[in-house]
Design a protein around this motif. Structure first.
Motif, PDB file in Angstrom:
ATOM      1  N   LYS A  55       9.125  71.244 -81.212  1.00  0.00           N
ATOM      2  CA  LYS A  55       9.651  72.337 -79.979  1.00  0.00           C
ATOM      3  C   LYS A  55       9.196  70.885 -79.199  1.00  0.00           C
ATOM      4  O   LYS A  55       8.534  70.472 -78.731  1.00  0.00           O
ATOM      5  N   SER A  56      10.229  70.695 -78.078  1.00  0.00           N
ATOM      6  CA  SER A  56      10.110  69.877 -77.210  1.00  0.00           C
ATOM      7  C   SER A  56       8.855  70.135 -76.051  1.00  0.00           C
ATOM      8  O   SER A  56       8.930  70.961 -75.836  1.00  0.00           O
ATOM      9  N   GLY A  57       8.020  69.290 -75.416  1.00  0.00           N
ATOM     10  CA  GLY A  57       7.079  68.880 -74.650  1.00  0.00           C
ATOM     11  C   GLY A  57       5.847  69.727 -76.020  1.00  0.00           C
ATOM     12  O   GLY A  57       4.695  69.465 -75.183  1.00  0.00           O
ATOM     13  N   MET A  58       6.026  69.327 -76.959  1.00  0.00           N
ATOM     14  CA  MET A  58       4.957  70.390 -77.931  1.00  0.00           C
ATOM     15  C   MET A  58       4.385  68.148 -78.790  1.00  0.00           C
ATOM     16  O   MET A  58       4.985  67.553 -79.018  1.00  0.00           O
ATOM     17  N   LEU A  59       3.280  68.267 -78.813  1.00  0.00           N
ATOM     18  CA  LEU A  59       2.183  67.045 -79.372  1.00  0.00           C
ATOM     19  C   LEU A  59       2.351  67.123 -81.184  1.00  0.00           C
ATOM     20  O   LEU A  59       1.998  68.348 -81.020  1.00  0.00           O
ATOM     21  N   TYR A  60       2.690  66.212 -81.776  1.00  0.00           N
ATOM     22  CA  TYR A  60       2.628  66.513 -82.939  1.00  0.00           C
ATOM     23  C   TYR A  60       1.792  65.425 -83.497  1.00  0.00           C
ATOM     24  O   TYR A  60       2.274  64.625 -83.010  1.00  0.00           O
ATOM     25  N   GLU A  61       2.153  65.434 -84.811  1.00  0.00           N
ATOM     26  CA  GLU A  61       1.089  64.191 -86.064  1.00  0.00           C
ATOM     27  C   GLU A  61       1.885  64.499 -87.160  1.00  0.00           C
ATOM     28  O   GLU A  61       1.757  64.775 -87.915  1.00  0.00           O
ATOM     29  N   LEU A  62       2.758  62.831 -87.039  1.00  0.00           N
ATOM     30  CA  LEU A  62       3.221  63.159 -88.423  1.00  0.00           C
ATOM     31  C   LEU A  62       2.747  61.788 -89.104  1.00  0.00           C
ATOM     32  O   LEU A  62       1.982  61.288 -88.638  1.00  0.00           O
ATOM     33  N   GLU A  63       2.727  62.080 -90.571  1.00  0.00           N
ATOM     34  CA  GLU A  63       1.765  60.999 -91.665  1.00  0.00           C
ATOM     35  C   GLU A  63       2.246  61.145 -92.562  1.00  0.00           C
ATOM     36  O   GLU A  63       3.395  61.745 -93.219  1.00  0.00           O
ATOM     37  N   ILE A  64       2.585  59.687 -92.578  1.00  0.00           N
ATOM     38  CA  ILE A  64       3.125  59.094 -93.655  1.00  0.00           C
ATOM     39  C   ILE A  64       2.928  58.188 -94.235  1.00  0.00           C
ATOM     40  O   ILE A  64       1.681  57.886 -93.852  1.00  0.00           O
ATOM     41  N   GLU A  65       3.212  59.394 -95.656  1.00  0.00           N
ATOM     42  CA  GLU A  65       1.820  58.870 -96.778  1.00  0.00           C
ATOM     43  C   GLU A  65       3.240  57.801 -97.567  1.00  0.00           C
ATOM     44  O   GLU A  65       3.875  58.607 -98.447  1.00  0.00           O
ATOM     45  N   ALA A  66       1.978  56.285 -98.445  1.00  0.00           N
ATOM     46  CA  ALA A  66       3.498  55.792 -99.522  1.00  0.00           C
ATOM     47  C   ALA A  66       2.647  55.402-100.531  1.00  0.00           C
ATOM     48  O   ALA A  66       1.522  54.911-100.567  1.00  0.00           O
ATOM     49  N   ASP A  67       3.042  55.752-101.460  1.00  0.00           N
ATOM     50  CA  ASP A  67       2.402  56.132-102.418  1.00  0.00           C
ATOM     51  C   ASP A  67       2.497  54.941-103.850  1.00  0.00           C
ATOM     52  O   ASP A  67       1.663  54.261-104.896  1.00  0.00           O
ATOM     53  N   ILE A  83      11.273  60.406 -78.742  1.00  0.00           N
ATOM     54  CA  ILE A  83       9.836  61.062 -78.384  1.00  0.00           C
ATOM     55  C   ILE A  83       8.885  60.151 -77.586  1.00  0.00           C
ATOM     56  O   ILE A  83       9.569  59.228 -77.334  1.00  0.00           O
ATOM     57  N   TRP A  84       7.869  60.566 -77.112  1.00  0.00           N
ATOM     58  CA  TRP A  84       6.870  59.705 -77.330  1.00  0.00           C
ATOM     59  C   TRP A  84       5.750  59.351 -77.584  1.00  0.00           C
ATOM     60  O   TRP A  84       5.113  60.167 -77.945  1.00  0.00           O
ATOM     61  N   VAL A  85       5.733  57.928 -78.354  1.00  0.00           N
ATOM     62  CA  VAL A  85       4.434  57.806 -79.563  1.00  0.00           C
ATOM     63  C   VAL A  85       3.594  57.754 -78.437  1.00  0.00           C
ATOM     64  O   VAL A  85       2.634  56.996 -77.848  1.00  0.00           O
ATOM     65  N   ASN A  86       2.065  58.776 -78.382  1.00  0.00           N
ATOM     66  CA  ASN A  86       0.667  58.213 -77.985  1.00  0.00           C
ATOM     67  C   ASN A  86       0.441  57.043 -78.877  1.00  0.00           C
ATOM     68  O   ASN A  86      -0.367  56.587 -77.875  1.00  0.00           O
ATOM     69  N   GLU A  87      -0.141  57.245 -79.751  1.00  0.00           N
ATOM     70  CA  GLU A  87      -0.669  56.541 -81.037  1.00  0.00           C
ATOM     71  C   GLU A  87      -0.423  56.119 -82.066  1.00  0.00           C
ATOM     72  O   GLU A  87       0.164  57.360 -83.004  1.00  0.00           O
ATOM     73  N   VAL A  88      -0.314  55.196 -82.690  1.00  0.00           N
ATOM     74  CA  VAL A  88      -0.130  55.226 -84.431  1.00  0.00           C
ATOM     75  C   VAL A  88      -1.356  54.560 -84.990  1.00  0.00           C
ATOM     76  O   VAL A  88      -2.292  53.142 -84.514  1.00  0.00           O
ATOM     77  N   ARG A  96      -1.086  51.564 -80.019  1.00  0.00           N
ATOM     78  CA  ARG A  96      -0.583  52.575 -78.503  1.00  0.00           C
ATOM     79  C   ARG A  96       0.659  51.420 -78.551  1.00  0.00           C
ATOM     80  O   ARG A  96       0.488  51.010 -77.254  1.00  0.00           O
ATOM     81  N   PRO A  97       1.975  51.152 -78.837  1.00  0.00           N
ATOM     82  CA  PRO A  97       2.915  51.394 -78.650  1.00  0.00           C
ATOM     83  C   PRO A  97       4.085  51.091 -78.049  1.00  0.00           C
ATOM     84  O   PRO A  97       3.811  52.708 -77.277  1.00  0.00           O
ATOM     85  N   PHE A  98       4.087  50.535 -77.323  1.00  0.00           N
ATOM     86  CA  PHE A  98       5.941  51.003 -76.275  1.00  0.00           C
ATOM     87  C   PHE A  98       6.713  52.044 -76.781  1.00  0.00           C
ATOM     88  O   PHE A  98       7.570  53.009 -76.567  1.00  0.00           O
ATOM     89  N   GLU A 114       0.659  59.736 -83.799  1.00  0.00           N
ATOM     90  CA  GLU A 114       1.033  60.774 -83.166  1.00  0.00           C
ATOM     91  C   GLU A 114       2.133  61.343 -81.688  1.00  0.00           C
ATOM     92  O   GLU A 114       1.938  59.601 -80.880  1.00  0.00           O
ATOM     93  N   PHE A 115       2.235  62.484 -81.952  1.00  0.00           N
ATOM     94  CA  PHE A 115       3.553  61.936 -80.758  1.00  0.00           C
ATOM     95  C   PHE A 115       4.014  63.474 -80.141  1.00  0.00           C
ATOM     96  O   PHE A 115       3.161  64.205 -79.666  1.00  0.00           O
ATOM     97  N   LEU A 116       4.448  63.542 -78.623  1.00  0.00           N
ATOM     98  CA  LEU A 116       5.135  64.725 -77.882  1.00  0.00           C
ATOM     99  C   LEU A 116       6.282  64.563 -77.983  1.00  0.00           C
ATOM    100  O   LEU A 116       7.015  63.412 -77.627  1.00  0.00           O
ATOM    101  N   ALA A 117       7.378  64.998 -78.068  1.00  0.00           N
ATOM    102  CA  ALA A 117       8.535  65.772 -78.863  1.00  0.00           C
ATOM    103  C   ALA A 117       8.754  66.223 -77.234  1.00  0.00           C
ATOM    104  O   ALA A 117       9.040  66.712 -76.049  1.00  0.00           O
ATOM    105  N   ILE A 118       9.977  64.720 -77.117  1.00  0.00           N
ATOM    106  CA  ILE A 118      10.441  64.738 -75.558  1.00  0.00           C
ATOM    107  C   ILE A 118      11.947  66.087 -75.683  1.00  0.00           C
ATOM    108  O   ILE A 118      12.483  66.427 -74.505  1.00  0.00           O
TER     109      ILE A 118
END
Length: 142
Positions: A55-67, A83-88, A96-98, A114-118
């Motif tokens: 949902k646009s305007g919500m903050l999410y955390e995407l976890e990517i795991e490599a085995d 999206i707007w990336v808050n932090e990796v 905190r990338p651009f 961690e990002f904000l869906a825009i």
């Protein structure tokens, strides 16, 4: 001077109560967080269980795991521009990338974004150079 102060007071009074519900941190507060399934990078395995809806305007955390079964990357320039990336976070180190365009894992590990869906739309993340449907996850931002 009195008219400026009166105008400011009236404009603050006109802000609906819903605008105050985010709390101190605004859109980055815990009350504005959505749930998002993780992505797994493993040779021959699907990235995710199915399409993801955000949902646009919500903050999410995407976890990517490599085995660690192979040197694998994920790309999705359209998604990363929506999206707007808050932090990796990698191994407890916060970056905190651009912006992002792709990520690569040379070995086993976990990365949290961690990002904000825009920007609403249809996007995807995929393993570069792959053509299989399981090597791609479709993401919709509503």
């Amino acid at each position: 001077m009195k008219s400026i102060a009166l105008a400011a007071a009236l404009s603050l009074a006109a802000i609906p109560a819903a605008a105050h519900e985010f709390g101190f941190a605004g859109v980055l507060s815990n009350t504005n967080k959505g749930e998002m399934p993780g992505i797994t990078l493993s040779v021959g395995q699907p990235l995710a269980d199915g399409p993801i809806t955000l949902k646009s305007g919500m903050l999410y955390e995407l976890e990517i795991e490599a085995d660690g079964t192979g040197e694998l990357a994920v790309e999705g320039p359209g998604f990363f521009r929506a999206i707007w990336v808050n932090e990796v976070v990698i191994n407890g180190l916060e970056i905190r990338p651009f912006g992002l365009e792709s990520l690569e894992f040379d070995e086993e590990g976990t990365m949290e974004i961690e990002f904000l869906a825009i920007k609403p739309g249809q996007y995807h993340l995929k393993i570069p150079g792959s053509t299989g449907e399981s090597q791609r996850v479709d993401i919709t931002i509503q």
